[in-house]
Scaffold this active site. Structure first.
Site, mmCIF file in Angstrom:
data_model
loop_
_atom_site.group_PDB
_atom_site.id
_atom_site.type_symbol
_atom_site.label_atom_id
_atom_site.label_comp_id
_atom_site.label_asym_id
_atom_site.label_seq_id
_atom_site.Cartn_x
_atom_site.Cartn_y
_atom_site.Cartn_z
ATOM 1 N N TYR A 31 -3.862 -10.380 5.584
ATOM 2 C CA TYR A 31 -2.794 -11.546 4.887
ATOM 3 C C TYR A 31 -1.543 -10.897 4.961
ATOM 4 O O TYR A 31 -1.522 -9.602 4.974
ATOM 5 C CB TYR A 31 -3.404 -11.962 3.555
ATOM 6 C CG TYR A 31 -3.254 -11.126 2.256
ATOM 7 C CD1 TYR A 31 -4.043 -9.904 2.135
ATOM 8 C CD2 TYR A 31 -2.139 -11.533 1.518
ATOM 9 C CE1 TYR A 31 -3.938 -9.051 1.195
ATOM 10 C CE2 TYR A 31 -1.897 -10.528 0.521
ATOM 11 C CZ TYR A 31 -2.755 -9.246 0.463
ATOM 12 O OH TYR A 31 -2.699 -8.194 -0.896
ATOM 13 N N LYS A 145 -3.421 -4.569 5.050
ATOM 14 C CA LYS A 145 -3.663 -5.564 4.195
ATOM 15 C C LYS A 145 -4.845 -6.456 4.397
ATOM 16 O O LYS A 145 -4.554 -7.539 4.730
ATOM 17 C CB LYS A 145 -2.194 -6.407 4.512
ATOM 18 C CG LYS A 145 -1.539 -6.817 3.114
ATOM 19 C CD LYS A 145 -0.046 -7.127 2.911
ATOM 20 C CE LYS A 145 0.521 -7.994 1.914
ATOM 21 N NZ LYS A 145 0.162 -7.435 0.567
ATOM 22 N N GLU A 177 -0.624 4.201 -5.347
ATOM 23 C CA GLU A 177 0.206 3.225 -5.558
ATOM 24 C C GLU A 177 -0.191 2.617 -6.516
ATOM 25 O O GLU A 177 -1.265 2.708 -7.300
ATOM 26 C CB GLU A 177 0.268 2.571 -3.986
ATOM 27 C CG GLU A 177 -1.023 1.892 -3.673
ATOM 28 C CD GLU A 177 -0.960 1.174 -2.423
ATOM 29 O OE1 GLU A 177 0.013 0.766 -1.930
ATOM 30 O OE2 GLU A 177 -2.088 1.063 -1.796
ATOM 31 N N LEU A 201 -0.603 1.209 1.182
ATOM 32 C CA LEU A 201 0.079 -0.002 2.204
ATOM 33 C C LEU A 201 1.433 0.545 2.091
ATOM 34 O O LEU A 201 2.045 0.748 0.925
ATOM 35 C CB LEU A 201 -0.122 -1.286 1.394
ATOM 36 C CG LEU A 201 0.385 -2.468 2.411
ATOM 37 C CD1 LEU A 201 -0.440 -2.578 3.531
ATOM 38 C CD2 LEU A 201 0.616 -3.764 1.548
#
Ligand code: PMP
Length: 281
Positions: A31, A145, A177, A201
């Site tokens: 996505y 993702k 993250e 990411l």
């Protein structure tokens, strides 16, 4: 209200998703979310490139070119009259009798996209937010993702239950993250964030921040740092498409810069705002 279904713009209530869609059953898809400011897409090219790249990494072929998807998205934003908001898009491997093995080539991927009205989180951006530290229990391809977000959801829920905005994740003491953001520390004037490896990411906001640091002589290092370094930092912030440059004023009870967003974080926020304004011209 309209949505995108494959290569068409349709009424939302006319679209049906198969119960054997592999996105629904396996999270077999990827996505992307793109921000809309004043009716305009922010960093659309970067997001679409990442969308195609995420799809390719799991061997889904987006059945039409990036330019066509961009045209559809712009048309949807116009038809839905979105001023400030975002567009969410996803592609799954399609509908096929449930089986872990990839379906045959005739099975067409299913692409959907819809718009949403979202305002900038102004008071959080002004005052900063609180975070907790949590275990990064995700897989080893966080660069994709993917629709599979269970570990991220568990981490976000843990933060929410503690009255916090985000979980900052670590693997064996190394900060990776946030559950839905990139994480940064500032120490002695230097900005540090985890390198863009398989463990994070590579945020589009992160890439904008890296460029802004470079253009404004703010030392920026893509280097790993530990939870101890996080807690000993001068400033902490996170970034994402919807959170922009978000100051973190407390982590696990430890307060930073007297509970106010730090000076360099403020500078990055104002540079980021200029980027948005530039685009709107
Ligand atoms: N990491 C994760 C795990 C995320 O979900 C997000 C939000 N998409 C980010 C980082 C930030 O990426 P971006 O700046 O492209 O929104």
């Amino acid at each position: 209200v309209k949505i995108i279904y494959n290569d068409q713009i349709m009424d939302k209530n006319k679209v049906q998703i198969d119960i054997e869609d592999r996105g629904y059953q396996f999270g077999d898809g990827v996505y992307e979310v793109i921000r809309i400011y004043d009716g305009q897409l922010f960093t659309a090219e970067e997001h679409l490139t990442r969308f195609f790249s995420s799809a390719e990494k799991i061997k889904i072929v987006v059945p039409f070119p990036k330019e066509q998807l961009l045209r559809l998205i712009k048309q949807l934003i116009n038809e839905n009259k979105v001023n400030n908001g975002s567009i969410y898009m996803q592609i799954t491997r399609g509908a096929s009798p449930r089986n872990h093995v990839f379906p045959s080539a005739e099975t067409k991927p299913v692409l959907t996209a819809y718009t949403k009205v979202v305002e900038r989180p102004e008071s959080a951006l002004e005052n900063g937010v609180e975070a907790i530290v949590a275990d990064d229990i995700r897989w080893l391809r966080c660069d994709i993702k993917s629709l599979n977000l269970l570990p991220n959801l568990l981490a976000k829920q843990q933060a929410t239950e503690k009255g916090c905005y985000e979980s900052i994740l670590h693997r064996d003491g190394t900060v990776t993250e946030g559950s839905s953001s990139n994480a940064y520390i500032i120490k002695d004037g230097k900005v540090k964030t985890h390198p863009a490896t398989n463990l994070i990411l590579n945020g589009i906001t992160r890439q904008v921040i890296a460029r802004l640091c470079d253009e404004n002589q703010i030392p920026f290092y893509e280097e790993v740092f530990t939870v101890d370094e996080l807690l000993a930092a001068d400033e902490v912030f996170i970034s994402s498409t919807t959170s922009e440059v978000m100051p973190v004023i407390r982590v696990d009870g430890k307060l930073f810069s007297d509970g106010k967003p730090g000076q360099i974080t403020r500078k990055l926020q104002s540079l980021f705002l200029e980027e948005i304004k530039k685009m709107e011209k």
